[in-house]
Design an enzyme around this catalytic site. Sequence first.
Site, PDB file in Angstrom:
ATOM      1  N   GLY A  15       0.835  -1.212   0.000  1.00  0.00           N
ATOM      2  CA  GLY A  15       0.000   0.000   0.000  1.00  0.00           C
ATOM      3  C   GLY A  15       0.863   1.252   0.000  1.00  0.00           C
ATOM      4  O   GLY A  15       1.890   1.291   0.681  1.00  0.00           O
ATOM      5  N   ASP A 107       5.814  -5.289   5.956  1.00  0.00           N
ATOM      6  CA  ASP A 107       6.316  -6.639   6.252  1.00  0.00           C
ATOM      7  C   ASP A 107       6.331  -7.559   5.039  1.00  0.00           C
ATOM      8  O   ASP A 107       7.291  -8.293   4.817  1.00  0.00           O
ATOM      9  CB  ASP A 107       5.418  -7.292   7.313  1.00  0.00           C
ATOM     10  CG  ASP A 107       5.860  -6.922   8.721  1.00  0.00           C
ATOM     11  OD1 ASP A 107       6.962  -6.380   8.879  1.00  0.00           O
ATOM     12  OD2 ASP A 107       5.081  -7.186   9.660  1.00  0.00           O
ATOM     13  N   THR A 129       4.460   2.269   5.625  1.00  0.00           N
ATOM     14  CA  THR A 129       3.058   1.848   5.718  1.00  0.00           C
ATOM     15  C   THR A 129       2.335   2.747   6.710  1.00  0.00           C
ATOM     16  O   THR A 129       2.896   3.100   7.748  1.00  0.00           O
ATOM     17  CB  THR A 129       2.905   0.366   6.149  1.00  0.00           C
ATOM     18  OG1 THR A 129       1.520   0.132   6.486  1.00  0.00           O
ATOM     19  CG2 THR A 129       3.745  -0.001   7.345  1.00  0.00           C
TER      20      THR A 129
END
Length: 325
Positions: A15, A107, A129
């Site tokens: 993202g 991650d 993130t």
Amino acid sequence: MSSTVNKIGVLTSGGDAPGMNAAIRAVVRQSIYKGKKVMGIRRGYAGLLEEEMYEMDSHDVSDIIQKGGTILQTARCLEFKEHEVNERAAKICAKHGIDGLVVIGGDGSFRGATELAKNGLNTIGVPGTIDLDIACTEYTIGFDTAVNTAIQAIDKIRDTSTSHERCSIVEVMGRGAGYIALWCGIANGAEDVLLPERYDYDEQKLVDHIIEGRKKGKQHHIIINAEGIGHSTSLAKRIEAATGIETRATILGYMQRGGSPTAKDRVYASTMGARAVDLLCEGKTNRVVGYRHGQIVDFDIIEALGMEKRIDPYFVETSLSLNSR
Ligand code: ADP
Ligand code: F6P
């Protein structure tokens, strides 16, 4: 593995997060400062496999530090979980002379980076993130901007909620983690905060709290609900039925991922991005950069992925003690 690098690749993955551009800028400028060539890889691991890359110079990252999103664009690439695909990606890097790679993401992206390291490519992860869900670091790029965007939206919802004497459930992002919700809960003075890490599914407790607040003269009741719990619309219907108080749900959604990064995001993105290049220049690989106890630090990626992140219980207690009067 080569002990020093000559050409550094940089990509953003997973993202997007405000501040990723500042991190890209730092990687490019620090690489040039250290006398290295630098290649921008478009669309994360998906673009790497398609060889979507170009040599970047200092000018390519002018005027981006203040911009949200990522100029390199980002993607999720499921096939990257396959061993043969990682091997192919490492060969593509070698073909283009890329001997060091900076991966800006979460991650999942770091798991991809460690697979590339196994295939002989020097890799460094930079935590990008909005979710703040990376255990080895107290800070992830994008979190501060996302929380600031969310609290401004929630302030606005509170205005209309008070005018109509309604209960409002506001759902914020965070995937399985409740950090954005918790920070909004404290910063907005919300009456209730629902965190995936702590949620007990006791809706009667919520209902009692709303009724109790109304009896005390409260004109609104803001519930921050984390995405990891979700189902805000159906929860609103059940609460309205149980309390008789009009209840509305708002899902803030992708607005939390956009916008110009805050000073904090720009500064951490810049320092972490620069550190990633420094580590590659020192011959390090398979490391992830983080921020702990006031310092930029780094960890072995495997070690970092094995760490457990716990939501601070004092923050949770404070969100309750300050907001439930
Ligand atoms: P984030 O990096 O924000 O956690 P994702 O979990 O979606 O986001 O991961 C981003 C990308 O990282 C995935 O689309 C995939 O390309 C790569 N990735 C995720 N998990 C793995 C894995 N176990 N092995 C290799 N690559 C992975
Ligand atoms: O990881 C950032 C994040 O915005 C999460 O908060 C959310 O769960 C997820 O990404 C949404 O991903 P997508 O862009 O694939 O819908």
